[in-house]
Scaffold this active site. Structure first.
Site, PDB file in Angstrom:
ATOM      1  N   CYS A   1       0.863  -1.169   0.000  1.00 28.77           N
ATOM      2  CA  CYS A   1       0.000   0.000   0.000  1.00 28.77           C
ATOM      3  C   CYS A   1       0.903   1.223   0.000  1.00 28.77           C
ATOM      4  O   CYS A   1       2.134   1.084  -0.056  1.00 28.77           O
ATOM      5  CB  CYS A   1      -0.998   0.011   1.158  1.00 28.77           C
TER       6      CYS A   1
ATOM      7  N   CYS B   1      -4.054  -0.801  -2.257  1.00 31.64           N
ATOM      8  CA  CYS B   1      -4.214   0.640  -2.424  1.00 31.64           C
ATOM      9  C   CYS B   1      -4.211   0.956  -3.919  1.00 31.64           C
ATOM     10  O   CYS B   1      -3.329   0.487  -4.649  1.00 31.64           O
ATOM     11  CB  CYS B   1      -3.063   1.349  -1.705  1.00 31.64           C
TER      12      CYS B   1
ATOM     13  N   CYS C   1       3.332  -0.113  -8.946  1.00 31.42           N
ATOM     14  CA  CYS C   1       3.884  -1.409  -8.531  1.00 31.42           C
ATOM     15  C   CYS C   1       4.866  -1.916  -9.588  1.00 31.42           C
ATOM     16  O   CYS C   1       4.502  -2.092 -10.752  1.00 31.42           O
ATOM     17  CB  CYS C   1       2.760  -2.413  -8.337  1.00 31.42           C
TER      18      CYS C   1
END
Length: 253
Positions: A119, A192, A199
């Site tokens: 997150c 999130c 990512c």
């Protein structure tokens, strides 16, 4: 003797709804990960207006939920309520014959696996997910968590884990996702919407999943946000159980 003509033999509405081929494919996709509409259209190979139509049908039946992305408010994440879906499947089976009601599958020890939760701050959602998966797998799953912009552990995350799940987060520290950039995992789970956008790829064949869970902190006083932490933790705990059910299990000897 009861006449067959007097007996309602029509299938439950749930089966008629979920049994549509395209809706079943959408449900199958959402059973694994929360997704945006354009991701679903690409995966099922159908036009967006058709996918949106069937998603609306599933939303009306409360099988699918929708939440605006916190990364881009123009996007909407869709998710499947697996608990409600399972209850409806069980009711449908029981309506046909009592012996067909679903029971939770017997769960053996989880085979060793590595899972990374992400997150933004690594201060709440991912920390709670890490602790829950590690505890509920009996330590077999090597769970880690990290954030794109690490921040100190939120007091309410530690409080909720201690009061509702008996887990101690006092030793947990926030980490940057760069710490794990060259490590391999069996699952990488973003919790999130913002961190999903940044990512990085991880080595190996890690399956990347997304749980679109609203940030419970919100910059307000701890007393105000505590109920939101309780709700977020409950959502994460349910998803963690389904995640563990999808991981390989060792055969008991």
């Amino acid at each position: 003797m009861t006449s067959l003509a007097a007996t309602d033999l029509s299938p439950p509405d749930f089966l008629q709804l979920a049994g549509h081929p395209l809706r079943w494919r959408l449900l199958s996709e959402l059973a694994r990960s929360d997704r945006l509409v354009h991701e679903l259209t690409g995966r099922v190979g159908e036009a967006q207006n058709l996918v949106s139509y069937h998603l609306a049908k599933l939303r009306d039946a409360r099988l699918v939920s929708a939440r605006r992305s916190s990364a881009d408010g123009r996007d909407t994440y869709y998710g499947l309520d697996l608990t409600r879906f399972g209850a409806l499947l069980s009711q449908a089976g029981g309506a046909l014959h009592p012996g067909l009601r679903l029971a939770p599958p017997p769960r053996g020890p989880v085979a060793p696996a590595r899972v990374l939760f992400l997150c933004t701050g690594n201060s709440a959602r991912s920390q709670m997910a890490e602790a829950l998966v590690r505890a509920r797998s009996g330590g077999a799953v090597e769970a880690h968590s990290a954030g794109s912009h690490p921040a100190p552990l939120h007091p309410n995350a530690a409080r909720v884990m201690a009061e509702h799940y008996g887990l101690d987060l006092s030793g947990q520290v926030s980490k940057s996702l760069e710490v794990f950039a060259d490590q391999a995992f069996d699952r990488v789970v973003s919790l999130c919407d913002r961190v999903r956008e940044v990512c990085p790829p991880f080595p190996g064949a890690a399956e990347v999943l997304h749980w679109s869970i609203v940030n419970p902190a919100g910059g307000e006083p701890d007393a105000v946000t505590y109920p939101r932490f309780v709700a977020a933790a409950a959502d994460i705990a349910t998803r963690a159980d389904f995640l563990l059910a999808a991981l390989p299990h060792e055969t008991a000897t």
